[in-house]
Design a protein around this motif. Structure first.
Motif, mmCIF file in Angstrom:
data_model
loop_
_atom_site.group_PDB
_atom_site.id
_atom_site.type_symbol
_atom_site.label_atom_id
_atom_site.label_comp_id
_atom_site.label_asym_id
_atom_site.label_seq_id
_atom_site.Cartn_x
_atom_site.Cartn_y
_atom_site.Cartn_z
ATOM 1 N N ILE A 1 59.529 -11.582 -78.810
ATOM 2 C CA ILE A 1 60.422 -11.499 -77.653
ATOM 3 C C ILE A 1 61.241 -10.219 -77.768
ATOM 4 O O ILE A 1 61.766 -9.911 -78.837
ATOM 5 N N TYR B 1 64.598 -8.533 -76.122
ATOM 6 C CA TYR B 1 65.772 -8.871 -75.332
ATOM 7 C C TYR B 1 66.378 -7.606 -74.730
ATOM 8 O O TYR B 1 66.492 -6.575 -75.396
ATOM 9 N N ASN C 1 65.046 -12.052 -71.673
ATOM 10 C CA ASN C 1 63.830 -11.484 -72.240
ATOM 11 C C ASN C 1 63.196 -10.529 -71.233
ATOM 12 O O ASN C 1 63.196 -10.772 -70.019
ATOM 13 N N ARG D 1 64.183 -5.959 -80.384
ATOM 14 C CA ARG D 1 63.256 -7.019 -80.778
ATOM 15 C C ARG D 1 63.632 -7.437 -82.193
ATOM 16 O O ARG D 1 63.342 -6.719 -83.159
#
Length: 534
Positions: free
Chosen positions: A187, A189, A229, A269
């Protein structure tokens, strides 16, 4: 040049500063170095960590900074969870009955650091900027550390102890050759601070949708933290544009609002993991140097600050002669269990938002809404997020959604004694040593006067002892709920967790435990130094 100091702290972020304040408050000689040349200024931008939860505010009261942080920050009463634009449940932090800080505090990390730096200076400490740790020698024996100043000069120091609080990329960790197995989560962000035109609830808000997660957190002065995300970004790619956040909020929240021009944006990340060991000889790791958790849930900085509090009262007690060095053996297992629980909490938040199909999302929303209506969400999630249900007991960390256990067992937090006292009339805990509570139970016992005298004789020469038999009304009712109806002798740690508990007839077990913390201290007693600016 060679100098000696009690404790050398590497890193002047929030964790290093809290630890330094804890130690200076006990009269420990501390040296704090940071390779950054300048300390953070109030109002600085690009603070990734902004959420401060009730439990750490209780603990920061120990060094006298909680009220300053509250005055500087913004208070939020609850956490709202939305899915497909509809409110599915709310966790009301303002309904927690057992804390003096029933709210979420939003405060930029830069501002937190500035408050802590001011307090450190009041306590006679300072941060040396532009100083980098370059080598550590003989960490398990005659410890020595080499420092390089930004003007090119070098020095060797021989501290009694060294603590690396220098973040996820810790130089200290590398020099100690401690393994940090951290893997990037899948993910990325995006975060940023924006003004918003339009109505926004004054809560922490999580918005779940088929396109991802959006988060809105109100800050002070009309600003809002926006997070969510986003697609992975190539190394060196420019910071996410404001339009990406506007699209994110529009698609995922359904709110009729407009994001203005941001103060800043960024993306990251995270690489999450826990070190193989928190300690090597006379050297410790704390905060992100020891563990990195997902930012989901906003718990990362809080758990690092709690590392500093625990290490502070234990290490300070060893240096000051109150405790034997064996008390430091518990730092790693206790803080490892805390990091594991926060990591599990963050993972649960991520799993909750990841609904790969419409049917899965419907199931999730139905269960969540039902839990909200039945009060399960409040009973379980509120203590979890506030970190008020954490235990060092038989189930270290506690099961993820266990709530606050009553009656309290060994390892559990004893909330009514969290400073400042929740209820008037309750005695204060010793800030730096164990406190003994004598609890008579529902009606006491015919033998209570004799048992009380026995406990006083065995314990009061070295420890603060409070007889709770004179309490009445709400204070007594709360203690009856937390300690049970039977008489008890309870030893409480400086951080408010129960260390030992026994019936009055078993006072010897409590005495033996307290004596065990003195092993290695000359004469078996602790000599308390005068407190600084308490």
């Amino acid at each position: 040049m060679t100098e000696r100091t009690d404790v050398l702290i590497v890193g002047a972020g929030p964790v290093g500063l809290v630890l330094a304040c804890e130690l200076r408050h006990q009269g420990v000689v501390v040296r704090v170095v940071d390779r950054r040349r300048r300390a953070a200024a109030v109002g600085g931008t690009q603070s990734r960590a902004i959420l401060i939860w009730p439990r750490i505010l209780e603990q920061l009261r120990r060094i006298g900074v909680s009220h300053r942080m509250v005055e500087l920050g913004h208070l939020l009463p609850a956490v709202d969870y939305f899915s497909s634009g509809r409110l599915r449940g709310t966790v009301h932090i303002d309904r927690l009955p057992d804390t003096a800080y029933p709210f979420i505090l939003t405060l930029a990390q830069n501002d937190t650091e500035a408050v802590l730096l001011d307090r450190l200076r009041e306590l006679g400490g300072e941060v040396e900027g532009g100083v980098e740790l370059t080598a550590v020698h003989d960490p398990e024996g005659d410890l020595a550390a080499e420092l390089r100043h930004d003007d090119g000069t070098t020095e060797t120091v021989r501290p009694g102890w060294l603590v690396g609080a220098d973040g996820a990329g810790s130089t200290t960790r590398g020099l100690l050759d401690i393994t940090f197995a951290a893997d990037p989560i899948d993910i990325t962000y995006g975060i940023g601070d924006f003004p918003i035109d339009g109505p926004v609830p004054n809560t922490v808000q999580y918005y779940y949708s088929r396109t991802g997660i959006g988060v809105i957190v109100p800050l002070k002065n009309g600003m809002f933290r926006i997070a969510g995300n986003i697609p992975h970004r190539a190394e060196g790619e420019q910071r996410p544009p404001a339009e990406m956040y506007r699209t994110m909020i529009s698609q995922r929240t359904g709110l009729d609002i407009r994001l203005g021009d941001p103060l800043w944006t960024n993306s990251f990340r995270p690489r999450c993991g826990v070190v193989q060991q928190y300690r090597r000889g006379r050297c410790f790791l704390a905060g992100d140097a020891a563990h990195v958790v997902s930012p989901a849930g906003g718990q990362g900085m809080n758990i690092g600050l709690q590392d500093a509090v625990e290490l502070g009262w234990k290490l300070g007690g060893v240096v000051a002669g109150r405790f034997g060095e064996s008390i430091l053996d518990s730092y790693e297992p206790e803080r490892r269990s805390a990091a594991r629980r926060v990591a599990d909490t963050s993972a649960a938040q991520i799993r909750f938002g990841a609904a790969p199909s419409r049917w899965k999302a419907l199931q999730r929303d139905t269960v969540f809404a039902a839990a909200d209506r039945l009060g399960v969400l409040q009973r379980r999630f509120a203590p979890l997020l506030a970190q008020t249900d954490f235990t060092y007991g038989d189930e270290p960390g506690g099961s993820l959604f266990r709530g606050v256990r009553v009656p309290a067992q060994v390892g559990d937090r004893l909330p009514v004694f969290a400073p400042p006292a929740v209820l008037p009339g309750l005695p204060a805990l010793d800030l730096h040593d164990f406190t003994v509570l004598l609890w008579p139970g529902d009606t006491g016992s015919r033998d209570w006067p004799a048992l009380r005298a026995q406990a006083h004789a065995a314990l009061a020469t070295e420890h603060t002892v409070h007889d709770l038999g004179s309490l009445f009304g709400r204070a007594a009712d709360n203690l009856r709920r937390l300690l049970g109806g039977a008489p008890a002798v309870v030893a409480v740690r400086p951080d408010g967790h129960i260390a030992a508990k026994a019936s009055p007839a078993g006072v010897g077990a409590v005495t033996d435990f307290l004596r065990s913390t003195r092993v290695g201290v000359p004469g078996g007693t602790g000599n308390k130094p005068p407190l600084l600016l308490s």
